[in-house]
Design an enzyme around this catalytic site. Structure first.
Site, mmCIF file in Angstrom:
data_model
loop_
_atom_site.group_PDB
_atom_site.id
_atom_site.type_symbol
_atom_site.label_atom_id
_atom_site.label_comp_id
_atom_site.label_asym_id
_atom_site.label_seq_id
_atom_site.Cartn_x
_atom_site.Cartn_y
_atom_site.Cartn_z
ATOM 1 N N ASP A 10 0.875 -1.378 0.218
ATOM 2 C CA ASP A 10 0.039 -0.035 0.081
ATOM 3 C C ASP A 10 0.699 1.236 0.186
ATOM 4 O O ASP A 10 1.574 1.610 0.942
ATOM 5 C CB ASP A 10 -0.893 -0.038 1.184
ATOM 6 C CG ASP A 10 -1.662 1.103 1.209
ATOM 7 O OD1 ASP A 10 -1.616 2.184 0.576
ATOM 8 O OD2 ASP A 10 -2.406 1.325 2.369
ATOM 9 N N LYS A 72 2.723 11.369 -3.458
ATOM 10 C CA LYS A 72 1.587 10.650 -4.054
ATOM 11 C C LYS A 72 0.776 11.483 -4.858
ATOM 12 O O LYS A 72 0.247 11.393 -5.964
ATOM 13 C CB LYS A 72 0.948 9.881 -3.312
ATOM 14 C CG LYS A 72 -0.016 8.796 -3.952
ATOM 15 C CD LYS A 72 -0.888 7.885 -2.818
ATOM 16 C CE LYS A 72 -1.764 6.942 -3.502
ATOM 17 N NZ LYS A 72 -2.127 5.954 -2.356
HETATM 18 P P1 ADP Z 1 -3.116 7.483 2.760
HETATM 19 O O1 ADP Z 1 -3.619 6.070 2.447
HETATM 20 O O2 ADP Z 1 -3.492 8.570 1.843
HETATM 21 O O3 ADP Z 1 -1.583 7.590 3.094
HETATM 22 P P2 ADP Z 1 -4.006 7.225 5.584
HETATM 23 O O4 ADP Z 1 -5.204 6.091 5.237
HETATM 24 O O5 ADP Z 1 -3.089 6.605 6.079
HETATM 25 O O6 ADP Z 1 -3.610 7.835 4.384
HETATM 26 O O7 ADP Z 1 -4.759 8.247 6.333
HETATM 27 C C1 ADP Z 1 -3.891 9.039 6.806
HETATM 28 C C2 ADP Z 1 -4.965 10.224 7.201
HETATM 29 O O8 ADP Z 1 -5.555 9.969 8.388
HETATM 30 C C3 ADP Z 1 -4.020 11.634 7.580
HETATM 31 O O9 ADP Z 1 -4.396 12.742 7.137
HETATM 32 C C4 ADP Z 1 -4.130 11.540 8.980
HETATM 33 O O10 ADP Z 1 -3.938 12.891 9.841
HETATM 34 C C5 ADP Z 1 -5.675 10.948 9.257
HETATM 35 N N1 ADP Z 1 -5.756 10.554 10.642
HETATM 36 C C6 ADP Z 1 -5.124 9.252 11.185
HETATM 37 N N2 ADP Z 1 -5.619 9.191 12.205
HETATM 38 C C7 ADP Z 1 -6.605 9.901 12.277
HETATM 39 C C8 ADP Z 1 -7.547 10.238 13.550
HETATM 40 N N3 ADP Z 1 -7.538 9.361 14.873
HETATM 41 N N4 ADP Z 1 -8.473 11.137 13.305
HETATM 42 C C9 ADP Z 1 -8.561 11.971 12.234
HETATM 43 N N5 ADP Z 1 -7.586 11.736 11.332
HETATM 44 C C10 ADP Z 1 -6.605 10.784 11.507
HETATM 45 MG MG MG Z 2 -4.395 4.494 1.660
#
Ligand code: ADP
Ligand code: MG
Length: 614
Positions: A10, A72
């Site tokens: 991922d 990305k």
């Molecule tokens: P990606 O797949 O795009 O890398 P993720 O699925 O890892 O993204 O999600 C990352 C996003 O989730 C970030 O913007 C982060 O700030 C947000 N995030 C992570 N934990 C929380 C939370 N507990 N509450 C709100 N937002 C969150």
């Molecule tokens: Mg993701």
């Protein structure tokens, strides 16, 4: 760990991770400390040092100029696409035109320019390394990624030394991960809100067949945008000027905003604080409370937008929200209570959150990797083209050959003829998008069929075929039926890398900056070790008999350890062995030096002499 034969990766905007199937079940790759997520963050320095993941993220606050996030968002993009984002990226982003007229995006950081593909490759390499350096992988992308973004991702994989077996859509992977335990049948909606992108997919499951019915999304909607909304409130309050692109301030603002946002997922109220001092800047301190209700009000339009996309996907699948049997939440931003509430209300049912939203995509990718390589036949994945593909016709209208949500692989043909007498070539402009006019769609590239024999107008018959493979990547071929002239190309994105460029990057030493840096240090240390070992031999021969036996033995032992470290490739081991040897040989060196001193100067001790006297 033993290297798995194939992994699912991922490659996220914020975090990346790998998983693989072990004993029939997908598991995520963890480091020694048990962490699975690798921050998609890179720190690049002028001396060639490359840090990826947590090490890079740790430096983000202290050294934002050399740190880059959210690569990305740049993949497969043009500068024009990025207008909105540029003010928040503290790096210079330029578009360089190549000799053949393609525009390639570059980020200036750490003393050189990097394409987004190269930067993503650094993240992939790090993830790959943690998994024991497998050579084959399935890599996920947002379902709504277009052709150029998919190609950029595949290229990044190749640059990282991976044979990318398949590009899989993230929501599809998530459904695959969930489906493994259930094997039931029904309709599933996947709502995936991550850091940078939003995807919604509707799938039907029946006896191991996962068929994507429709997908929709927004490649500019995610948790970063929520951070930005909080930042903008703060920036307005503070009266600072973001246009100055103050990297340090930006990074602190972004960090404070994200912390506030995450705190608001657990608490009704959180404080946004920022305090900057030191250096040349005037000290800056700011603090403000946000309530959860206030935050919800800020993000409401964006959540509305995501649900609009869900509605569109359902419409394409000819379903109503109530007809969806299960809702799956994916992505870190679905931890926000308001998001869960709105999604629950929209579909009229409580969403599934059984699997860790951070891991579910990688787990599904691992399942797909296993399906592709192990020959198991109990599951089949049928994915779709997210955006229509077509050819420009007269008046700038797009003639769509393959419509969105067509199951891949997909093939479609159309017939063209020549417009003027003796026309020997036909030029096609290829577009992706849902709008009618080329100006509203994304230009993918130009395709040329030449070698048509001279014939009167309307005489030639050119069959043009579009083929979208399982990765969602388009190949165009054309054949003139009377003469048999034909041509075939994978459409070269108008602003991506060519295959040759990717090949070059694969071999490019700068691409291997981290390894290069290590290799250079290794060579330097080996040279130093060898010089030291030679010197020790000489000193031992000269004065070894004057040393107490215990010290002599210690020297012989540390020398042997150093010799064996020199033949190895571990930098840390070598450095440690060298340090140890230097300290065990110290008494010998002092002894010999004092002897020299006594001989020459009678009585003074070694400390008072310049080294070159000896
Ligand atoms: P990606 O797949 O795009 O890398 P993720 O699925 O890892 O993204 O999600 C990352 C996003 O989730 C970030 O913007 C982060 O700030 C947000 N995030 C992570 N934990 C929380 C939370 N507990 N509450 C709100 N937002 C969150
Ligand atoms: Mg993701």
């Amino acid at each position: 760990m033993t290297t798995p034969p194939v992994v699912g990766i991922d490659l996220g905007t914020t975090f990346s991770l790998a998983a693989f199937v072990e004993n029939g079940r997908p598991v995520v790759v963890r480091d020694a400390a048990g962490a699975a997520l690798v921050p998609s963050c890179i720190s690049l320095h002028d001396d060639g040092t490359v840090l990826v993941g947590s090490a890079a993220k740790e430096r983000a606050l202290s050294d934002p100029r050399h740190t880059i996030f959210s690569v990305k968002r740049l993949m497969g993009r043009t500068l024009a696409d990025l207008k909105k984002e540029l003010e928040l990226i503290p790096h210079q982003i330029v578009e360089r035109e190549t000799a053949d007229g393609r525009k390639v995006l570059h980020v200036a950081i750490g003393g050189r320019e990097w394409t987004p593909e190269e930067l993503s490759a650094l993240i992939l390499k790090e993830v790959r390394k943690r998994a024991g350096n497998p050579t084959r992988a399935v890599v996920t992308v947002p379902a709504y990624f277009g052709d150029s973004q998919r190609q950029a991702t595949r290229d990044a994989g190749r640059i990282a030394g991976l044979d990318v077996l398949r590009i899989v859509n993230e929501p599809t992977a998530a459904a695959l991960a969930y489906g493994l335990d259930r094997r039931g049948s029904g309709t599933v909606a996947v709502y995936d809100l991550g850091g940078g992108t939003f995807d919604c997919s509707v799938l039907s499951l029946a006896e191991g067949v996962f068929k994507v019915l429709a997908t929709n999304g927004d490649t500019y909607l995610g948790g970063d945008d929520f951070d930005r909304l909080l930042m903008h409130v703060a920036v307005k309050d503070m009266g600072v000027d973001l246009a100055a692109r103050d990297a340090e301030l930006l990074q602190h603002l972004r960090d404070a905003a994200e912390r506030t946002k995450i705190a608001l997922s657990a608490n009704e109220r959180a404080t946004f604080t920022i305090s900057l001092s030191g250096g040349l800047r005037p000290p800056l301190a700011y603090s403000r409370d946000f309530t959860r209700a206030e935050f919800e009000e800020l993000i409401r339009p964006l959540i509305d937008r995501s649900l609009e996309r869900c509605r569109a996907a359902l419409r394409d699948a000819s379903l109503t929200p109530a007809q969806v049997d299960e809702v799956v939440l994916v992505g870190g931003s679905t931890r926000i209570p308001y998001v869960r509430k709105r999604v629950g209300e929209f579909f009229g049912k409580t969403p599934h959150t059984g699997l860790n939203p951070d891991e579910v995509v990688a787990l599904g990718a691992a399942v797909q990797a296993d399906i592709l390589t192990s020959g198991r036949r109990d599951m089949l994945l049928l994915d779709v083209v997210p955006l229509s593909l077509g050819i420009e016709t007269l008046g700038g209208v797009v003639d769509k050959l393959i419509h969105r949500n067509t199951t891949v692989p997909a093939r479609a043909s159309t017939r063209y003829t020549t417009g003027i007498d003796n026309q020997t070539a036909i030029l096609l402009n290829i577009y992706q998008g849902e709008r009618e006019l080329t100006k509203d769609c994304r230009f993918l590239g130009t395709f040329k069929l030449s070698g048509i024999p001279p014939m009167p107008a309307q005489f030639a018959q050119v069959d043009v075929t579009f083929l979208v493979n399982q990765d969602g990547i388009l190949t165009v071929s054309a054949k003139e039926l009377r003469s048999g002239a034909q041509a075939q190309v994978t459409v070269q994105p108008a602003h991506g890398l060519t295959t040759a460029e990717v090949d070059r990057l694969v071999n490019d030493s700068i691409e291997n900056a981290q390894e290069d840096f290590t290799a250079r240090r290794l060579i330097e240390l080996r040279n130093k070790a060898e010089t030291d070992l030679r010197a020790t031999d000489k000193l031992l021969a000269q004065a070894g008999d004057k040393l107490p036996p215990a010290q002599r033995d210690a020297i012989v032992k540390s020398g042997a350890a150093l010799r064996s470290a020199v033949s190895g490739t571990d930098l840390a081991t070598l450095q440690a062995a060298l340090n140890a040897h230097v300290s065990t040989t110290n008494p010998l060196a002092t002894l010999v030096m004092n002897e020299v001193v006594n001989k020459r100067f009678g009585g003074t001790n070694a400390e008072n002499l310049d080294a070159d006297e000896v």
